[in-house]
Scaffold this motif. Structure first.
Motif, PDB file in Angstrom:
ATOM      1  N   CYS A  51     -35.359 -29.301  24.809  1.00  0.00           N
ATOM      2  CA  CYS A  51     -36.424 -30.314  24.900  1.00  0.00           C
ATOM      3  C   CYS A  51     -37.588 -29.798  25.740  1.00  0.00           C
ATOM      4  O   CYS A  51     -38.758 -29.961  25.374  1.00  0.00           O
ATOM      5  N   ASN A  52     -37.277 -29.164  26.859  1.00  0.00           N
ATOM      6  CA  ASN A  52     -38.325 -28.644  27.739  1.00  0.00           C
ATOM      7  C   ASN A  52     -39.073 -27.479  27.099  1.00  0.00           C
ATOM      8  O   ASN A  52     -40.287 -27.325  27.297  1.00  0.00           O
ATOM      9  N   THR A  53     -38.352 -26.657  26.342  1.00  0.00           N
ATOM     10  CA  THR A  53     -39.014 -25.541  25.663  1.00  0.00           C
ATOM     11  C   THR A  53     -39.992 -26.044  24.618  1.00  0.00           C
ATOM     12  O   THR A  53     -41.141 -25.586  24.540  1.00  0.00           O
ATOM     13  N   SER A 241     -46.402 -32.571  25.579  1.00  0.00           N
ATOM     14  CA  SER A 241     -45.359 -32.252  26.551  1.00  0.00           C
ATOM     15  C   SER A 241     -44.660 -33.513  27.047  1.00  0.00           C
ATOM     16  O   SER A 241     -43.425 -33.589  27.079  1.00  0.00           O
ATOM     17  N   TYR A 242     -45.438 -34.510  27.418  1.00  0.00           N
ATOM     18  CA  TYR A 242     -44.874 -35.768  27.932  1.00  0.00           C
ATOM     19  C   TYR A 242     -44.026 -36.459  26.867  1.00  0.00           C
ATOM     20  O   TYR A 242     -42.916 -36.936  27.150  1.00  0.00           O
ATOM     21  N   LEU A 243     -44.512 -36.509  25.650  1.00  0.00           N
ATOM     22  CA  LEU A 243     -43.775 -37.172  24.571  1.00  0.00           C
ATOM     23  C   LEU A 243     -42.452 -36.462  24.292  1.00  0.00           C
ATOM     24  O   LEU A 243     -41.409 -37.107  24.130  1.00  0.00           O
ATOM     25  N   CYS A 244     -42.485 -35.135  24.240  1.00  0.00           N
ATOM     26  CA  CYS A 244     -41.260 -34.381  23.952  1.00  0.00           C
ATOM     27  C   CYS A 244     -40.222 -34.546  25.058  1.00  0.00           C
ATOM     28  O   CYS A 244     -39.032 -34.737  24.787  1.00  0.00           O
ATOM     29  N   GLN A 245     -40.659 -34.469  26.292  1.00  0.00           N
ATOM     30  CA  GLN A 245     -39.727 -34.556  27.411  1.00  0.00           C
ATOM     31  C   GLN A 245     -39.022 -35.900  27.479  1.00  0.00           C
ATOM     32  O   GLN A 245     -37.891 -35.984  27.960  1.00  0.00           O
ATOM     33  N   HIS A 246     -39.674 -36.951  26.992  1.00  0.00           N
ATOM     34  CA  HIS A 246     -39.090 -38.288  27.102  1.00  0.00           C
ATOM     35  C   HIS A 246     -38.460 -38.803  25.810  1.00  0.00           C
ATOM     36  O   HIS A 246     -37.619 -39.709  25.862  1.00  0.00           O
ATOM     37  N   LEU A 247     -38.846 -38.247  24.668  1.00  0.00           N
ATOM     38  CA  LEU A 247     -38.384 -38.805  23.396  1.00  0.00           C
ATOM     39  C   LEU A 247     -37.340 -37.947  22.682  1.00  0.00           C
ATOM     40  O   LEU A 247     -36.430 -38.485  22.047  1.00  0.00           O
TER      41      LEU A 247
END
Length: 506
Positions: A51-53, A241-247
Motif C-alpha cells: 500500500c505504501n509503495t 498518496s493519501y487515498l492509497c494509504q487509507h483506502l
C-alpha cells in the motif's frame, strides 16, 4: 568476491544456459522461503508495504486517480468496507459537505439529540447549533408552529414570556417537540435555520455509525447524485498518496490486483528523471512495463524484495527463526558461488526484453536482494567494501566523516528507507563535530566510536571506520557501511533495468 554484473553484456552471447538455469533454480528456492513467510505471519505487514509503495507512485493525475477509485466504488459486489472508509475520511476532512447534504435529504428521528443542547451560561443562553435553529425558527414562525412545542411543566409558555425569559427553553421536551415537527411542521426541515445548523457537519458526530450507514444507503440504494458528486470532488482534490494509504488496505486481494491492473494503464513515469534510487519509482517502472501481474503473492514478493529489503530481512530473522535464517544464508551462498563471468546473468536479464511479466522481473529483484543479504554478511569493514568496488570497477574516495548507528541499525544520517537518501558530506561533518570529546587541558580532541551489536543489520564501527564517496552517484553522497548494502544492491538493479528499458525502445 562477488561480481555485481555492472558491465553491459553481449546480448548476442548470453553465455552458459546451464549457469542461468542454475541461478533461476536457486532464486526459486529463495522465493519459496520468503513466500512461505509472507503467506503466514508476515502477510499483513507485506500488504501494508505494498500500500505504501503504491502510494509513492507520482505519475497518476487527479482525474485518473478519481476514475480508479470510482470504478472500485461502482463495481459489483458492493465494497462496503471501502465505501465506509471513504465516508469516514470525508466526515473528517469535509464535514461541511456532508452536513449540507443532510439538510437536503430526509431527516431521521435519530437527530432529535441535535436539538436538545439548550444551555445557560453567565453571559446568557448558549444554545448548540440544533437548539439554536429550533428556537429561532419557532420565534420567527410562531404562528404556524408554537403550539407544536411541548413543555415539561404543567402548562405551556407563550412566545412573549419566552422572549423575555429565554431560559424557559430549558423546560422544552425536545423529544416530543421534534416528533411533532417531523409530523406537522415540514417547513422547518427545509428552512434556512435548520440548513445552517448542519453546514459544518458537527451533527455527524452524534452517531457516526448511524450516519455512515445512512450515507451508504444514499450511495447504493438511492444512487444519490448529490452524494456521488461530493465523493467525486473529494477523490479529485485529495492526493493519490493519501487515498492509497487509507483506502487500499480495505480491499480484498482480488480487488487489489484489479486495481493494479487498471493502474498500469494510467502509469506514464517520467523517464527523463530516471530516479532509480527511489524504490517506488522502480516499482512504478516495472508495473508500467508488465502485461501480466501473475498472482497477488508474486506482487507482494516483488514489492517486499524491491522496496523493503531491510525490513524483510529483519522480519525473516525475528519471526522466521534460526531454521529460515540458516536456509536463506545457504541459498545466498550457493547463488554467489555460481561462476561469475560477465554474461552469466545475461540470460535472466534478456528474459525481461520480451516476456514483460512480473515473473521475469522478479528474478532480477531477487538477485538484487541476494546481493543485499550478501553485503550484510560479508562486508563489515571499509576495506572489504573497497575490495568489492575494485573488483567491479566502482571508483571511490574515502570521506573524512563517520557515522554512528541508532537503535534500528541505521546510521544517524540515514533515514529508515533508502528513498529518503542520506545526508551530504557537509552534514556528516556537522554531526561528527558534535560527537567529539574533549581530552585533557590542551583542548585536543579525538573521535571516539562505540561498538555496536553486530547481529542482524547492525555493524561494529571501529575508530578507523568512515564513509565513502562513490562513482555510482557521482560522488554526491557520503555513504556509511551501514547504508551501502541497500544503496549498492539498488544500484545493481537500476543498471539492469536501464539495459532492459533501452532494449524495449529499440
Amino acid at each position: 568476491m562477488v561480481n555485481l554484473f555492472l558491465s553491459e553484456p553481449n546480448w548476442n552471447d548470453i553465455g552458459d544456459s546451464d549457469s542461468a538455469k542454475g541461478r533461476i533454480s536457486l532464486l526459486s528456492k529463495l522465493e519459496s522461503v520468503i513466500q512461505s513467510f509472507l503467506m503466514s505471519g508476515g502477510r499483513s505487514e507485506a500488504r501494508l508495504w505494498l500500500c505504501n509503495t503504491v502510494a509513492g507512485i507520482s505519475s497518476v493525475t487527479c482525474r485518473h486517480q478519481c476514475e480508479l477509485f470510482m470504478d472500485l466504488l461502482r463495481s459489483k459486489p458492493v465494497k462496503y468496507s471501502l465505501a465506509s472508509q471513504l465516508l469516514e475520511m470525508i466526515f473528517d476532512k469535509r464535514p461541511q459537505k456532508v452536513g449540507s447534504l443532510i439538510s437536503k435529504k430526509s431527516h431521521p428521528t435519530r437527530i432529535s439529540e441535535w436539538f436538545s443542547n439548550f444551555s445557560v451560561s453567565g453571559d446568557g443562553m448558549e444554545h448548540g447549533k440544533g437548539a439554536k435553529a429550533l428556537s429561532q425558527f419557532a420565534f420567527v414562525n410562531r404562528d404556524i408552529c408554537w403550539e407544536e412545542l411541548e413543555w415539561k411543566g404543567k402548562h405551556g409558555q407563550s412566545p412573549a414570556v419566552v422572549a423575555t425569559k429565554p431560559h424557559y427553553f430549558l423546560d422544552l421536551d425536545v423529544q416530543r417537540t421534534v416528533e411533532n415537527f417531523l409530523e406537522n411542521v415540514p417547513e422547518f426541515w427545509s428552512s434556512s435555520e435548520f440548513a445552517e445548523s448542519l453546514k459544518d457537519g458537527e451533527i455527524l458526530f452524534i452517531d457516526r455509525n448511524f450516519f455512515l450507514d445512512y450515507f451508504i444507503d444514499l450511495m447504493y440504494k438511492e444512487n444519490s447524485r448529490d452524494v456521488w458528486e461530493v465523493i467525486t470532488e473529494f477523490l479529485m482534490e485529495e492526493s493519490f498518496s493519501y487515498l492509497c494509504q487509507h483506502l487500499l488496505i480495505t480491499l480484498e486481494e482480488r480487488d487489489f490486483c484489479k486495481f493494479l491492473e487498471q493502474l498500469r494503464g494510467y502509469l506514464h513515469p517520467r523517464m527523463e528523471h530516471k530516479d532509480f534510487s527511489n524504490s517506488s519509482f522502480m516499482f512504478e517502472i516495472i508495473l508500467s512495463k508488465c502485461s501480466d501481474f501473475g498472482s497477488f503473492d508474486q506482487i507482494l514478493l516483488l514489492d517486499a524484495t524491491l522496496t523493503k529489503k531491510r525490513e524483510l530481512r529483519r522480519l525473516l530473522c525475528d519471526e522466521g527463526g534460526e531454521e529460515a535464517e540458516a536456509e536463506t544464508k545457504d541459498i545466498v551462498s550457493q547463488i554467489c558461488a555460481i561462476p561469475d563471468h560477465d554474461n552469466s546473468l545475461a540470460a535472466v536479464i534478456k528474459g525481461c526484453f520480451k516476456l514483460k511479466t512480473v515473473e521475469a522481473f522478479k528474478w532480477l529483484v531477487l538477485q538484487s536482494w541476494v546481493f543485499y543479504y550478501r553485503f550484510l554478511e560479508g562486508c563489515r569493514t571499509v576495506e572489504s567494501w573497497e575490495s568489492l568496488f575494485l573488483k567491479n570497477g566502482i571508483t571511490f574516495r574515502r570521506s573524512n566523516t563517520y557515522a554512528l548507528l541508532n537503535d534500528d541499525g541505521l546510521s544517524e544520517e540515514s533515514g529508515s528507507d533508502l528513498d529518503h537518501g542520506v545526508l551530504k558530506e557537509t552534514k556528516h561533518k556537522k554531526k561528527s563535530r558534535k560527537k567529539r570529546r574533549k581530552l585533557g587541558r590542551d583542548n585536543r580532541y579525538k573521535n571516539e566510536f562505540l561498538d555496536f551489536d553486530t547481529t542482524k543489520d547492525t555493524f561494529a564501527l571501529q575508530s578507523d571506520s568512515g564513509s565513502l564517496l562513490l562513482s555510482t552517484d557521482g560522488y554526491s553522497t557520503s555513504w556509511s557501511i551501514v547504508d551501502l548494502p541497500e544503496h549498492l544492491s539498488q544500484h545493481c538493479l537500476s543498471k539492469w533495468m536501464r539495459w532492459i528499458l533501452a532494449k524495449c525502445v529499440e
